[in-house]
Design a protein around this motif. Structure first.
Motif, short mmCIF file in Angstrom:
data_model
loop_
_atom_site.label_atom_id
_atom_site.label_comp_id
_atom_site.label_asym_id
_atom_site.label_seq_id
_atom_site.Cartn_x
_atom_site.Cartn_y
_atom_site.Cartn_z
N THR A 75 -3.25 -2.24 0.82
CA THR A 75 -3.13 -2.07 2.26
C THR A 75 -4.86 -1.65 1.50
OG1 THR A 75 -3.00 0.59 1.00
CG2 THR A 75 -2.02 -0.61 3.03
N ASN A 76 -5.45 -1.73 0.26
CA ASN A 76 -6.36 -1.71 -0.14
C ASN A 76 -7.62 -0.40 -0.74
OD1 ASN A 76 -8.69 -2.82 -1.58
ND2 ASN A 76 -10.60 -3.06 0.34
N ALA A 77 -6.01 0.36 -0.19
CA ALA A 77 -6.44 2.26 -0.33
C ALA A 77 -6.86 2.59 -2.01
CB ALA A 77 -4.98 2.69 -0.48
N GLY A 78 -7.29 3.35 -2.22
CA GLY A 78 -7.83 3.80 -3.75
C GLY A 78 -6.72 4.64 -4.59
N GLY A 79 -7.25 4.32 -5.42
CA GLY A 79 -5.96 5.55 -6.60
C GLY A 79 -5.67 4.48 -7.69
N VAL A 80 -6.04 3.55 -8.20
CA VAL A 80 -5.76 1.96 -8.47
C VAL A 80 -5.05 3.11 -9.88
CG1 VAL A 80 -5.42 -0.49 -9.83
CG2 VAL A 80 -6.46 0.44 -7.53
N GLY A 81 -6.57 3.22 -10.73
CA GLY A 81 -6.64 4.46 -12.16
C GLY A 81 -5.69 5.20 -12.09
N VAL A 82 -5.39 6.35 -11.02
CA VAL A 82 -4.18 7.19 -10.27
C VAL A 82 -3.45 6.64 -11.08
CG1 VAL A 82 -3.36 9.44 -9.50
CG2 VAL A 82 -5.86 8.84 -10.47
N ALA A 83 -2.34 5.72 -9.98
CA ALA A 83 -1.29 4.99 -9.86
C ALA A 83 -1.17 4.47 -11.66
CB ALA A 83 -1.33 4.22 -8.71
N THR A 84 -1.85 3.80 -11.88
CA THR A 84 -1.60 3.00 -13.50
C THR A 84 -1.62 4.65 -14.91
OG1 THR A 84 -3.31 1.09 -12.73
CG2 THR A 84 -2.28 1.51 -15.29
N SER A 85 -2.28 5.71 -14.57
CA SER A 85 -2.16 6.41 -15.64
C SER A 85 -0.38 6.72 -15.28
CB SER A 85 -3.09 7.28 -15.76
OG SER A 85 -3.39 7.88 -14.31
N GLY A 86 -0.40 7.42 -13.92
CA GLY A 86 1.42 7.72 -14.11
C GLY A 86 2.06 6.54 -14.38
N LEU A 87 2.15 5.46 -14.23
CA LEU A 87 2.93 4.13 -14.39
C LEU A 87 3.45 4.64 -15.70
CD1 LEU A 87 5.53 2.44 -14.10
CD2 LEU A 87 3.18 0.80 -13.22
N VAL A 88 2.17 4.89 -16.20
CA VAL A 88 1.99 4.15 -17.93
C VAL A 88 2.41 5.91 -18.64
CG1 VAL A 88 0.72 4.75 -20.28
CG2 VAL A 88 0.28 2.77 -18.25
N ILE A 89 2.63 6.84 -17.64
CA ILE A 89 2.92 8.46 -18.71
C ILE A 89 4.27 8.60 -18.48
CG2 ILE A 89 2.50 10.79 -17.88
CD1 ILE A 89 -0.27 10.26 -17.99
N SER A 90 4.75 8.03 -17.32
CA SER A 90 5.88 7.87 -16.93
C SER A 90 6.88 6.86 -17.58
CB SER A 90 6.26 7.65 -15.71
OG SER A 90 5.66 8.35 -14.74
N SER A 91 6.86 5.49 -17.96
CA SER A 91 7.04 4.65 -18.36
C SER A 91 7.58 5.88 -19.83
CB SER A 91 6.79 3.87 -18.57
OG SER A 91 6.08 2.26 -17.63
N ILE A 92 6.74 5.61 -21.15
CA ILE A 92 6.02 5.65 -22.09
C ILE A 92 7.69 7.66 -21.89
CG2 ILE A 92 4.99 7.88 -23.90
CD1 ILE A 92 3.69 5.67 -23.04
N ALA A 93 7.26 8.74 -21.15
CA ALA A 93 8.16 9.52 -21.07
C ALA A 93 9.84 9.20 -20.82
CB ALA A 93 8.04 10.54 -19.82
N ALA A 94 9.48 7.99 -20.27
CA ALA A 94 11.45 7.64 -19.09
C ALA A 94 11.43 6.47 -21.07
CB ALA A 94 11.51 6.51 -18.15
#
Length: 109
Positions: A75-94
């Motif tokens: 959809t070309n929405a904003g928030g790529v950095g927020v999504a990427t940081s959430g994915l990285v933090i979640s992956s490391i925590a998991a």
């Protein structure tokens, strides 16, 4: 009146819908507003931070992060950095929680 459908005499170039003026007349001082941040991206970041404390939000954060990146790309929405940081933090925590749980299971502690 003719048997077919005649176009209305009131439909012309002056009565057609106007384009969005934010894009048409985007001169100095008239810029269009930037797209908003994806809600899934914010959820992924929050679940990633919460996932440091417990296991289930970390896994949910990984899922939300992947879905957020797919949604942003589509959809070309904003928030790529927020999504990427959430994915990285979640992956490391998991990964950390999985390692901890497997080590407890193997040692029998």
């Amino acid at each position: 009146m003719a048997a077919g459908h005649d176009p209305s005499p009131f439909v012309n170039s002056y009565t057609l819908p106007m384009p969005d003026p934010a894009h048409t007349f985007a001169g100095p001082g008239y810029a269009a507003s930037p797209p908003g941040t994806s809600g899934l991206a914010i959820a992924a970041l929050l679940l990633g931070c919460l996932g440091v404390l417990t296991y289930v939000p970390a896994v949910a954060g990984v899922i939300c992060g992947v879905l957020a990146l797919r949604h942003i790309r589509r959809t070309n929405a904003g928030g790529v950095g927020v999504a990427t940081s959430g994915l990285v933090i979640s992956s490391i925590a998991a990964l950390g929680w999985t390692t901890l749980l497997v080590s407890f299971w193997v040692t029998g502690a």
